[in-house]
Design an enzyme around this catalytic site. Sequence first.
Site, PDB file in Angstrom:
ATOM      1  N   GLY A 177      46.879  53.180  43.509  1.00 39.18           N
ATOM      2  CA  GLY A 177      45.948  54.033  42.795  1.00 39.18           C
ATOM      3  C   GLY A 177      46.302  54.409  41.371  1.00 39.18           C
ATOM      4  O   GLY A 177      45.494  55.038  40.691  1.00 39.18           O
ATOM      5  N   PRO A 222      50.801  49.561  44.608  1.00 42.39           N
ATOM      6  CA  PRO A 222      49.992  49.455  43.391  1.00 42.39           C
ATOM      7  C   PRO A 222      49.298  48.095  43.278  1.00 42.39           C
ATOM      8  O   PRO A 222      49.870  47.068  43.639  1.00 42.39           O
ATOM      9  CB  PRO A 222      51.023  49.609  42.269  1.00 42.39           C
ATOM     10  N   ARG A 258      45.966  47.632  40.770  1.00 40.38           N
ATOM     11  CA  ARG A 258      45.411  47.631  39.415  1.00 40.38           C
ATOM     12  C   ARG A 258      46.481  47.761  38.327  1.00 40.38           C
ATOM     13  O   ARG A 258      46.449  47.060  37.322  1.00 40.38           O
ATOM     14  CB  ARG A 258      44.419  48.787  39.287  1.00 40.38           C
ATOM     15  N   CYS A 261      19.398  37.662  36.549  1.00 38.33           N
ATOM     16  CA  CYS A 261      18.075  38.275  36.434  1.00 38.33           C
ATOM     17  C   CYS A 261      18.047  39.681  37.005  1.00 38.33           C
ATOM     18  O   CYS A 261      17.405  39.932  38.029  1.00 38.33           O
ATOM     19  CB  CYS A 261      17.055  37.386  37.129  1.00 38.33           C
ATOM     20  N   GLU A 262      18.775  40.582  36.404  1.00 34.93           N
ATOM     21  CA  GLU A 262      18.778  41.991  36.787  1.00 34.93           C
ATOM     22  C   GLU A 262      19.066  42.810  35.539  1.00 34.93           C
ATOM     23  O   GLU A 262      19.948  42.443  34.757  1.00 34.93           O
ATOM     24  CB  GLU A 262      19.905  42.293  37.780  1.00 34.93           C
TER      25      GLU A 262
HETATM   26  N1  LLP Z   1      46.341  50.674  49.038  1.00 35.89           N
HETATM   27  C1  LLP Z   1      45.175  50.876  49.661  1.00 35.89           C
HETATM   28  C2  LLP Z   1      45.174  51.282  51.062  1.00 35.89           C
HETATM   29  C3  LLP Z   1      43.974  50.716  48.953  1.00 35.89           C
HETATM   30  O1  LLP Z   1      42.810  50.930  49.573  1.00 35.89           O
HETATM   31  C4  LLP Z   1      43.994  50.319  47.588  1.00 35.89           C
HETATM   32  C5  LLP Z   1      42.761  50.125  46.837  1.00 35.89           C
HETATM   33  C6  LLP Z   1      45.248  50.099  46.979  1.00 35.89           C
HETATM   34  C7  LLP Z   1      46.404  50.289  47.729  1.00 35.89           C
HETATM   35  C8  LLP Z   1      45.392  49.675  45.553  1.00 35.89           C
HETATM   36  O2  LLP Z   1      44.833  50.572  44.660  1.00 35.89           O
HETATM   37  P1  LLP Z   1      45.043  50.359  43.081  1.00 35.89           P
HETATM   38  O3  LLP Z   1      46.508  50.549  42.814  1.00 35.89           O
HETATM   39  O4  LLP Z   1      44.615  48.986  42.742  1.00 35.89           O
HETATM   40  O5  LLP Z   1      44.201  51.381  42.467  1.00 35.89           O
HETATM   41  N2  LLP Z   1      37.128  47.867  43.229  1.00 35.89           N
HETATM   42  C9  LLP Z   1      37.530  49.163  42.695  1.00 35.89           C
HETATM   43  C10 LLP Z   1      38.860  49.614  43.244  1.00 35.89           C
HETATM   44  C11 LLP Z   1      38.915  49.707  44.748  1.00 35.89           C
HETATM   45  C12 LLP Z   1      40.252  50.118  45.274  1.00 35.89           C
HETATM   46  C13 LLP Z   1      40.317  50.014  46.746  1.00 35.89           C
HETATM   47  N3  LLP Z   1      41.598  50.319  47.327  1.00 35.89           N
HETATM   48  C14 LLP Z   1      37.543  49.080  41.171  1.00 35.89           C
HETATM   49  O6  LLP Z   1      37.269  48.018  40.635  1.00 35.89           O
HETATM   50  O7  LLP Z   1      37.793  50.060  40.510  1.00 35.89           O
END
Ligand code: LLP
Length: 424
Positions: free
Chosen positions: A239, A274, A276, A342-343
């Site tokens: 996150g 992590p 993102r 087309c949106e």
């Molecule tokens: N662990 C779990 C259990 C998760 O559900 C997620 C992300 C992560 C780790 C990794 O989170 P990160 O470090 O990447 O924030 N598609 C959305 C983001 C969805 C995240 C879902 N879960 C976007 O593009 O912002």
Amino acid sequence: MSSFQYRGNRLYAEDVQIQEIADSVGTPCYIYSQTDIEQRWREFDTGFGSHPHLVCYAVKANSNLAILNLLARLGSGFDIVSIGELERVLAAGGDARKVVFSGVGKTESEIKRALEVDIYCFNVESETELYRIEKISSDMGKKAPISLRVNPDVSANTHPYIATGLEENKFGVPIDSASALFQYAAESPSLEIKGVDCHIGSQLVEMSPYLDALDRILALVDQLYTQDIELSHIDMGGGVGICYQSESTIPPQTFSAALTQKIKDSKLKILIEPGRAVVGNAGILLTRVEYLKKTPKKNFAIVDAAMNDLIRPSLYQAWQAVNPELVRTDEPIEYDVVGPVCETGDFLALNRHLSIRENDLLAIGGAGAYGFVMSSNYNSRPRAAEILVLENQYQIVRERENIQSLFANERTASFEIRSKKDSL
Ligand code: LLP
């Protein structure tokens, strides 16, 4: 510092001129920097110092085999949410014993396969899932390693679609009911308790929700102690946010160090997941301007990438940078950067001041995470190629899809057309 920088008036990925990639591979394409990925992962890792830890990269952010392979070679663990992700990790040379399996809907066959390859643990998200895992491992004559994903009910300040740690979200078990479930698991001959985990949301830019969640989890750990249940790890999920526009974010090393600070006196190993923050700013989506279209109300830069390639702007109203590959001195004009789908919701960026001409290349920033992985074939558009750059070299790590691949798995049906009367 990012590896996507201008030299003179041209944009580079590490030491490769981006135009060179566009000329040989075509557009749209995703370009990733190996140096940036290595650096971000290492920052998370070193922040823990000598405290026992494991960085489990969240595969969902970008699951290209080359990236998984790179992370496996760095010694990374992996957070997976499906059997597809598990098989990718294994195919990329990842170690099953460093895999944690999250997700609210694990199927029987997924659980079986994960037990077969001896993953490190299941992050169990509900009582009924715990029973299902217990039954399957008992049938297989195994002991399933488990962690309970608790929902600490802390509010993380982020987009509602990606906040996960509130009571009303579908994830985890309420923290108050966790100790009873742990007790059940402790008494089961087919379950082995490994730890406790949480994931409170994505694109978080403050440390305090993590520290609040950790406090609540540490209180649970103390409670479990009185039940004679000793955990070996705490997993704080993923996150950590990245800078898309001008957000000030938590540096990875600071993140790991702040968590360590709180549990340094315990023997508990710490895991994080992590996604993102490892790959997000290590990638761009490169697209070419097909048309500049002026209407009485707006100017549109119509590019060859679309919402099917990068859905974040349409889905979450996400702001992602638009950097021209060639810096021009023309007077900037305000454009909506839109795709051919087309949106009306098909846009990559709105109201941007750009000095561009038809045929110019644009780099959409922050595209390394939740970019290609969320792409689709909508409008029967083959998905983009992916390229990994290291210093002055680049390699295609996923070929562009072709027209044949679009409907290779489809077939026409053999039903006869009924007479007009029967079909009414
Ligand atoms: N662990 C779990 C259990 C998760 O559900 C997620 C992300 C992560 C780790 C990794 O989170 P990160 O470090 O990447 O924030 N598609 C959305 C983001 C969805 C995240 C879902 N879960 C976007 O593009 O912002």
